[in-house]
Design a protein around this motif. Structure first.
Motif, short mmCIF file in Angstrom:
data_model
loop_
_atom_site.label_atom_id
_atom_site.label_comp_id
_atom_site.label_asym_id
_atom_site.label_seq_id
_atom_site.Cartn_x
_atom_site.Cartn_y
_atom_site.Cartn_z
N PHE A 176 17.57 -16.51 9.00
CA PHE A 176 16.56 -16.24 9.88
C PHE A 176 16.35 -14.85 9.88
O PHE A 176 15.01 -14.46 10.18
N GLN A 177 17.15 -13.89 9.83
CA GLN A 177 16.99 -12.47 9.82
C GLN A 177 16.45 -12.09 8.57
O GLN A 177 15.54 -11.35 8.55
N HIS A 178 17.01 -12.21 7.33
CA HIS A 178 16.64 -11.75 6.02
C HIS A 178 15.40 -12.74 5.52
O HIS A 178 14.58 -11.81 4.76
N ILE A 179 15.30 -13.87 5.75
CA ILE A 179 14.13 -14.58 5.23
C ILE A 179 13.20 -14.80 6.15
O ILE A 179 11.95 -14.59 5.69
N GLY A 180 13.40 -15.11 7.45
CA GLY A 180 12.61 -15.63 8.46
C GLY A 180 11.92 -14.29 9.14
O GLY A 180 10.87 -14.12 9.64
N GLY A 181 12.78 -12.96 9.00
CA GLY A 181 12.24 -11.69 9.38
C GLY A 181 12.32 -11.67 10.88
O GLY A 181 11.70 -10.99 11.68
N TYR A 182 13.41 -12.36 11.69
CA TYR A 182 13.67 -12.12 12.98
C TYR A 182 14.80 -11.18 13.06
O TYR A 182 15.88 -11.37 12.79
N THR A 183 14.50 -9.95 13.46
CA THR A 183 15.35 -9.07 13.64
C THR A 183 16.44 -9.21 14.98
O THR A 183 15.74 -9.33 16.00
N PRO A 184 17.37 -9.21 14.76
CA PRO A 184 18.42 -9.44 15.91
C PRO A 184 18.57 -8.38 16.77
O PRO A 184 18.62 -7.25 16.33
N CYS A 185 18.82 -8.66 18.02
CA CYS A 185 19.25 -7.65 19.19
C CYS A 185 20.87 -7.20 18.84
O CYS A 185 21.49 -8.12 18.31
N ALA A 186 21.27 -6.39 19.85
CA ALA A 186 22.41 -6.00 19.92
C ALA A 186 23.53 -7.34 20.28
O ALA A 186 24.55 -7.37 19.62
N LEU A 187 23.19 -8.28 21.17
CA LEU A 187 23.82 -9.22 21.47
C LEU A 187 23.76 -10.30 20.65
O LEU A 187 24.88 -10.97 20.32
N CYS A 188 22.81 -10.47 19.75
CA CYS A 188 22.70 -11.36 18.50
C CYS A 188 23.79 -10.95 17.55
O CYS A 188 24.48 -11.80 16.97
N LEU A 189 23.87 -9.65 17.16
CA LEU A 189 24.82 -9.31 16.20
C LEU A 189 26.21 -9.37 16.99
O LEU A 189 27.06 -9.80 15.88
N LEU A 190 26.46 -9.14 18.07
CA LEU A 190 27.85 -9.33 18.58
C LEU A 190 28.20 -10.71 18.49
O LEU A 190 29.56 -10.94 18.23
N GLN A 191 27.49 -11.62 18.63
CA GLN A 191 27.62 -13.19 18.69
C GLN A 191 28.21 -13.72 17.15
O GLN A 191 29.03 -14.60 17.26
N ARG A 192 27.86 -12.76 16.11
CA ARG A 192 28.13 -13.13 14.92
C ARG A 192 29.73 -12.94 14.53
O ARG A 192 30.39 -13.19 13.65
N THR A 204 18.87 -3.02 19.05
CA THR A 204 19.65 -2.96 17.77
C THR A 204 19.67 -1.56 17.06
O THR A 204 18.47 -0.77 17.49
N GLY A 205 20.90 -1.09 16.42
CA GLY A 205 20.36 0.18 16.06
C GLY A 205 19.83 0.15 14.63
O GLY A 205 19.84 1.12 13.74
N ALA A 206 19.60 -1.03 14.10
CA ALA A 206 19.18 -1.15 12.90
C ALA A 206 17.65 -1.94 12.48
O ALA A 206 17.30 -3.17 12.41
N PRO A 207 16.63 -1.00 13.19
CA PRO A 207 15.32 -1.66 12.72
C PRO A 207 14.96 -1.90 11.49
O PRO A 207 15.53 -1.65 10.58
N SER A 208 13.92 -2.62 11.42
CA SER A 208 13.42 -3.15 10.08
C SER A 208 13.14 -1.77 8.98
O SER A 208 12.63 -0.77 9.45
N ILE A 209 13.57 -2.06 7.86
CA ILE A 209 13.30 -1.20 7.12
C ILE A 209 12.04 -0.98 6.32
O ILE A 209 11.67 -2.08 5.73
N THR A 210 11.64 0.13 6.20
CA THR A 210 10.40 0.39 5.52
C THR A 210 10.62 0.44 3.96
O THR A 210 11.66 0.82 3.41
N THR A 211 9.55 -0.01 3.05
CA THR A 211 9.66 0.39 1.75
C THR A 211 8.55 1.42 1.16
O THR A 211 8.63 1.85 0.17
N ASN A 212 7.94 2.23 2.39
CA ASN A 212 7.11 3.18 1.85
C ASN A 212 7.66 4.55 2.29
O ASN A 212 7.90 4.87 3.67
#
Length: 171
Positions: A32-48, A111-119
């Motif tokens: 969902f994060q890498h293919i679906g584009g849903y950027t996780p919040c800090a609690l989402c990341l913690l649940q992993r 989250t401390g990891a916003p979407s990465i830009t390619t530009n």
């Protein structure tokens, strides 16, 4: 003797099922994060985290069971997995409560990891424009449950499988 074989087989099946279930669950979140584009919040990341810690323990449980190592090793690994999944369920309940407004989330809930830009030319402006997701807002709800809510159900089911396998004793 048949009961001992049955208990051993149940532990092996439980170890395999719970490990595959954990891999599927965290793999879905990553999808969902890498293919679906849903950027996780800090609690989402913690649940992993419980999954990341418990998957290697699950592999150990499978190996211990299949290679007929001492039974206590497989059972202990399954108990550890069960406890990790209960912690994961607790984190999911906490996050769901934050999303539903039952209690406040952490102050630093982004989250401390916003979407990465390619530009590269617009990197600095993109960093200022990208707003990390809030833990208060569910990114998606399916059948009324957010990702956190589904994690609670998955974690409880996986804990039940692990504890069931650990509880099987030869008669």
């Amino acid at each position: 003797m048949a009961s001992a074989v049955s208990a051993e087989k149940t532990r092996s099946i439980s170890a395999i099922a719970v490990t595959l279930g954990m891999i599927l669950t965290v793999g879905s979140a990553l999808g969902f994060q890498h293919i679906g584009g849903y950027t996780p919040c800090a609690l989402c990341l913690l649940q992993r985290d419980p999954y990341y810690y418990a998957i290697p323990v699950g592999i150990l449980a499978i190996a211990a069971s299949l290679f007929r190592l001492p039974v206590w090793l497989t059972r202990s690994a399954l108990v550890l997995i069960g406890l990790a999944m209960l912690i994961g369920a607790g984190l999911g309940v906490y996050h769901s409560g934050v999303e539903w407004g039952f209690w406040p989330g952490p102050i630093t809930c982004s989250t401390g990891a916003p979407s990465i830009t390619t530009n590269a030319g617009s990197l600095l402006s993109d960093l200022n424009a990208v707003k990390p997701p809030s833990c208060n807002d569910a990114a998606l709800r399916v059948l009324g449950l957010s990702f956190a809510g589904w994690n609670v159900l998955a974690s409880v089911a996986l804990a039940a499988i692990a504890f069931f396998g650990a509880s099987r004793k030869a008669a």
